[in-house]
Enzyme design. Structure first.
Site, PDB file in Angstrom:
ATOM      1  N   CYS A 113       0.996  -0.783  -0.205  1.00  0.00           N
ATOM      2  CA  CYS A 113      -0.211   0.226  -0.298  1.00  0.00           C
ATOM      3  C   CYS A 113       0.706   1.074  -0.448  1.00  0.00           C
ATOM      4  CB  CYS A 113      -1.093   0.042   1.010  1.00  0.00           C
ATOM      5  SG  CYS A 113      -2.278  -1.566   1.391  1.00  0.00           S
ATOM      6  N   HIS A 252      -3.640   7.071   2.926  1.00  0.00           N
ATOM      7  CA  HIS A 252      -3.977   5.851   2.354  1.00  0.00           C
ATOM      8  C   HIS A 252      -4.433   5.569   2.467  1.00  0.00           C
ATOM      9  CE1 HIS A 252      -4.313   1.607   1.751  1.00  0.00           C
ATOM     10  NE2 HIS A 252      -3.854   1.498   3.229  1.00  0.00           N
ATOM     11  N   ASN A 282      -9.792  -0.729   0.923  1.00  0.00           N
ATOM     12  CA  ASN A 282      -8.590  -0.158   1.356  1.00  0.00           C
ATOM     13  C   ASN A 282      -8.107  -0.491  -0.291  1.00  0.00           C
ATOM     14  OD1 ASN A 282      -6.480  -0.734   1.281  1.00  0.00           O
ATOM     15  ND2 ASN A 282      -6.285  -1.892   3.087  1.00  0.00           N
TER      16      ASN A 282
END
Ligand code: UT7
Length: 325
Positions: A113, A252, A282
């Site tokens: 990520c 994020h 996500n």
């Protein structure tokens, strides 16, 4: 010194939606639990025959068009993914061919990520040394294909998406400072097995399926809050600025609670933070470039604004970048 600046962005979100009501129908969870613990309402899921490179090609094409370039002008394609179509060829090579970016070198990298900020950091080096003029950074993941839909602790979190940016040599300020890092000692907090025959890891998975993702959520959450706050502080400090100079933070989009705790540590107000996680969940490295595209579309970023991008993820890794738009 040549500056490296983002000159074009693009994103792609697949059509299919799994909302919280759908998640309630497949695992023992509730809309209330998911919202309270994560802030996520729905996630977009790739079609069965839609893969990482299919999404990456669309996002990449949009970013090149947005930069006003032709594919032939791209010198390098960097692609961040943890869900590649193949181990070889690299997704970036498939994308290079489909885009007709015939002059571009291409390679994939895995920073989970933290992939977007890591990609900006790599692109900046190639541009500042004068090696390349235009680098296309693409983040794309079909996490749904690595998700165990029997594991309520992970399946409610993830969605699919791709996001991309063109980083170009510029006379204007662009990527001012970056900070990337890793805590490999904590790496087994998020695992997705490849060839290694690791029975202990396989046993942790509810379905005992080797090719699904497993995560120690609490450990990752603790790491994330500190890593995001510290990396953001460092890029602001490196740039010789203070938080008052920063108009927007794009984190994020993993979990509202993580973002909230991190921004409290940074001491910044909620209105300076861009969030879209309730709609997409996500989506790994593509969270930040997709959010960046949407923040631009919504007029949240003006020319000259200073913004901070910050992520964390598998590895464990982190990355922050301070940009002047
Ligand atoms: O991109 C980087 C990737 N990772 C992340 O960002 C994840 C970071 N971690 C998190 O976001 C959080 O740890 C989670 C959202 C995954 C979990 O939240 P939590 O507050 O850490 O919950 P927990 O793991 O401590 O679980 C609390 C309870 C447990 O039940 P018991 O043992 O207290 O009875 C879990 O079994 O909640 C249960 N639980 C659920 N209940 C309903 C776990 N998942 C669910 C669920 N629905 N989906």
């Amino acid at each position: 010194m040549i500056n490296a600046k983002i000159t074009g962005v693009g994103g792609y979100i697949p059509e299919k939606v799994y909302d919280n009501a759908y998640m309630e129908s497949i695992v023992d969870t509730s809309d209330e639990w998911i919202l309270r613990r994560t802030g996520i309402k729905e996630r977009h899921i790739s079609a069965d025959n839609e893969y990482t490179t299919d999404m990456a090609i669309i996002a990449g094409k949009r970013a090149i068009e947005n930069a006003g370039l032709t594919p032939e002008e791209i010198d390098l394609i960097l692609l961040a993914t943890v869900t590649p179509d193949y181990f070889t060829p690299a997704c970036s090579c498939i994308v290079q061919s489909n885009l007709g970016a015939v002059n571009a070198a291409a390679f994939d990298y895995n920073a989970a990520c933290s992939g977007f900020v890591t990609g900006l950091t790599i692109a900046k080096q190639f541009i500042q040394t004068g090696t390349y003029k235009h680098v296309l950074v693409i983040c794309a993941d079909t996490l749904s294909k690595a998700t165990d839909y029997k594991d309520r602790a992970t399946c409610v979190l993830f969605g699919d998406a791709a996001g991309a940016a063109v980083v170009s040599a510029s006379e204007e300020q662009g990527i001012i400072s970056t900070d990337i890092g890793a805590d490999g000692a904590s790496g087994l907090a998020i695992t997705s097995l490849a060839y290694r025959n690791d029975e202990e890891e396989t046993e942790k998975r509810i379905s005992h399926k080797k090719d699904t993702l497993w995560m120690a959520g609490q450990a990752v959450m603790k790491f994330a809050v500190k890593a995001m706050a510290d990396a953001s502080e460092r890029v602001v400090e490196q740039a010789g600025l203070t938080w008052d100079d920063i108009s927007l933070v794009i984190p994020h989009q993993a979990n509202y609670r993580i973002v909230d705790s991190a921004i409290k540590r940074m001491g910044i107000s909620n209105d300076k933070v861009f969030l879209n996680l309730e709609k997409y969940g996500n989506t790994s490295a593509s969270c930040i470039p997709v959010a960046l595209s949407q923040a631009l579309e919504q007029g949240r970023i003006k020319k000259g604004d200073k913004i901070v991008l910050v992520g964390f993820g598998g590895g464990l890794t982190w990355g922050a970048a301070l940009l002047e738009w």
